[in-house]
Design an enzyme around this catalytic site. Structure first.
Site, short mmCIF file in Angstrom:
data_model
loop_
_atom_site.label_atom_id
_atom_site.label_comp_id
_atom_site.label_asym_id
_atom_site.label_seq_id
_atom_site.Cartn_x
_atom_site.Cartn_y
_atom_site.Cartn_z
N SER A 100 0.86 -1.18 0.00
CA SER A 100 0.00 0.00 0.00
C SER A 100 0.90 1.23 0.00
O SER A 100 1.86 1.30 0.77
CB SER A 100 -0.89 0.00 1.24
OG SER A 100 -1.74 1.13 1.20
N LYS A 109 -4.24 1.92 -1.83
CA LYS A 109 -3.66 2.99 -1.01
C LYS A 109 -4.49 3.14 0.27
O LYS A 109 -5.72 3.01 0.24
CB LYS A 109 -3.70 4.30 -1.82
CG LYS A 109 -3.33 5.56 -1.05
CD LYS A 109 -1.87 5.63 -0.64
CE LYS A 109 -1.61 6.90 0.19
NZ LYS A 109 -0.30 6.83 0.86
N ASN A 164 9.25 9.41 1.69
CA ASN A 164 7.98 10.00 1.28
C ASN A 164 7.28 10.65 2.45
O ASN A 164 7.42 10.23 3.60
CB ASN A 164 7.05 8.93 0.66
CG ASN A 164 6.19 8.24 1.70
OD1 ASN A 164 5.13 8.73 2.07
ND2 ASN A 164 6.67 7.10 2.20
N LEU A 221 -1.30 10.79 2.90
CA LEU A 221 -2.57 10.07 2.69
C LEU A 221 -3.42 10.63 1.55
O LEU A 221 -4.63 10.83 1.70
CB LEU A 221 -3.38 10.05 4.00
CG LEU A 221 -2.96 8.98 5.00
CD1 LEU A 221 -3.55 9.26 6.38
CD2 LEU A 221 -3.39 7.59 4.54
N ASN A 242 -4.04 -0.16 8.89
CA ASN A 242 -2.76 0.57 8.94
C ASN A 242 -2.67 1.35 10.25
O ASN A 242 -3.30 2.39 10.40
CB ASN A 242 -2.66 1.49 7.73
CG ASN A 242 -1.32 2.21 7.67
OD1 ASN A 242 -0.49 2.04 8.57
ND2 ASN A 242 -1.12 2.99 6.64
N CYS A 263 0.95 4.98 9.96
CA CYS A 263 1.28 6.08 9.04
C CYS A 263 2.09 7.13 9.80
O CYS A 263 1.64 7.66 10.81
CB CYS A 263 0.03 6.74 8.47
SG CYS A 263 0.45 8.21 7.51
N ASN A 295 6.17 -0.98 7.82
CA ASN A 295 5.91 0.30 7.16
C ASN A 295 7.25 1.05 7.06
O ASN A 295 8.28 0.59 7.58
CB ASN A 295 4.89 1.10 7.99
CG ASN A 295 4.10 2.08 7.12
OD1 ASN A 295 4.65 2.67 6.18
ND2 ASN A 295 2.83 2.26 7.44
N GLY A 317 9.74 -3.95 2.66
CA GLY A 317 10.87 -3.08 3.02
C GLY A 317 12.12 -3.50 2.28
O GLY A 317 12.88 -4.33 2.77
N THR A 324 8.86 0.75 -2.90
CA THR A 324 9.80 1.63 -3.60
C THR A 324 10.18 1.10 -4.98
O THR A 324 10.16 1.84 -5.98
CB THR A 324 11.08 1.81 -2.74
OG1 THR A 324 10.71 2.40 -1.49
CG2 THR A 324 12.09 2.70 -3.44
C1 DHB Z 1 1.28 7.51 4.15
C2 DHB Z 1 2.50 6.96 4.47
C3 DHB Z 1 2.54 5.77 5.14
O1 DHB Z 1 3.71 5.16 5.48
C4 DHB Z 1 1.38 5.14 5.51
O2 DHB Z 1 1.43 4.01 6.18
C5 DHB Z 1 0.16 5.71 5.19
C6 DHB Z 1 0.12 6.90 4.51
C7 DHB Z 1 1.20 8.79 3.46
O3 DHB Z 1 1.99 9.68 3.73
O4 DHB Z 1 0.30 8.91 2.60
#
Ligand code: DHB
Length: 301
Positions: A4, A28, A52, A56, A108, A111, A174, A230, A253
């Site tokens: 995701s 996502k 990144n 969200l 999740n 984040c 994550n 990862g 990635t």
């Molecule tokens: C985002 C980044 C993450 O690692 C995650 O688990 C959920 C959202 C983000 O920045 O959109």
């Protein structure tokens, strides 16, 4: 399968995943309302990995519920990822995805990119409350997306919570949150949000991910499958995750870099490596990491 995050927000991206050799379509992370996310630049990659702070960006859960029946045509599991800003938001979205026909729902709890919203998974009391409440609103398989833990006690404590609350999968890990990559030429951070802080992925994080997978594997004793993530760029990377106890892997990635063709490449590489090493099945690999027994690591350069 894809992780995701990258290239799984918009309908055309999800269709490309459907047409690819990804074993599932992971969506996502969704919120209640559509979001455009953080300011750009919010993604950067180099030869070591990525950072990144997407924030969200997503179409809102209702749109993804509508898309699920369409995505089913590809004949593979559809896995929404849910990221509420409160327990009741998680419950609402999980119920909706259950009804919409999701095959698995990834919760999740990790984040790292929302200002003022610490990761739930670093708070064990809150995690317990969330997991038990979410478990009671669906019978669908629930996977939990976790952040990297650096203390063994934290891995052990979280593994206990997963068992106690009857989770069906642990997605590890994550991105490594609140990292920074500096461009020394410019003397500045490479991404804009959160003063340059973001979640690290790719090669940078693979040893951290493998350490988490190995500890969780030993704690969960095969009762809950682990989905490794990862730093998977190659079949050999996937093999390393399987050795440490993962049963599946997700690709973030490297998928963003290479596009949906990556899934068939990695499958071919994995098959070739398994044949070379004379494994007849992936089941002979999972959790079979050897530890060093002699006095030296037996590697000759
Ligand atoms: C985002 C980044 C993450 O690692 C995650 O688990 C959920 C959202 C983000 O920045 O959109």
């Amino acid at each position: 399968m894809n992780a995701s995050g990258p290239l799984c927000t918009f309908e055309n991206e999800l269709e490309s995943l459907g047409q690819s050799e990804s074993g599932a379509i992971v969506l996502k992370s969704t919120t209640m309302e559509p979001r455009t996310g953080n300011e750009r630049p919010k993604y950067y990659e180099n030869e070591h990995g990525s950072i990144n702070s997407n924030g969200l960006e997503n179409l809102g859960y209702q749109k993804y519920c509508e898309l699920i029946p369409k995505l089913k045509q590809f004949g593979k599991p559809i896995i929404p990822s849910v990221c509420g800003f409160s327990l009741s938001e998680f419950e609402t979205m999980v119920k909706a995805f259950d009804k919409a026909g999701a095959d698995v729902i990834e919760i999740n709890l990790s984040c790292p990119n929302i200002i003022g919203k610490p990761q739930v998974a670093y708070d064990f009391e809150q995690s317990e409350k969330y997991l038990s409440a979410i478990r009671s609103v669906t019978d669908k398989p629930l996977w939990v997306k976790l952040p990297p833990y650096f203390e063994l006690i934290h891995r052990q404590e979280m593994a206990k919570l997963l068992l106690k609350n009857k989770m069906d999968g642990a997605t590890l890990i994550n991105s490594v949150g609140n990292s920074i990559i500096v461009d020394p030429e410019k003397g500045q951070a490479v991404i804009k949000p959160k003063q340059g802080l973001g979640g690290l992925g790719g090669h940078y994080v693979k040893p951290i991910a493998l350490g988490n997978v190995w500890t969780f594997y030993n704690e969960l004793k095969g009762k809950i499958p682990i989905i490794g993530a990862g730093g998977v760029y190659s079949g050999k990377d996937a093999f390393e995750f399987f050795l440490c106890g993962a049963e599946m892997v997700q690709i973030g990635t490297a998928y963003k870099h290479e596009g949906p063709g990556i899934f068939s490449r990695i499958k071919k590489e994995l098959d070739a490596f398994l044949s070379l090493k004379k494994y007849s099945s992936i089941n002979d690999v999972i959790g079979k990491l050897k530890v060093v027994e002699g006095e030296e690591y037996g590697f000759t350069a």
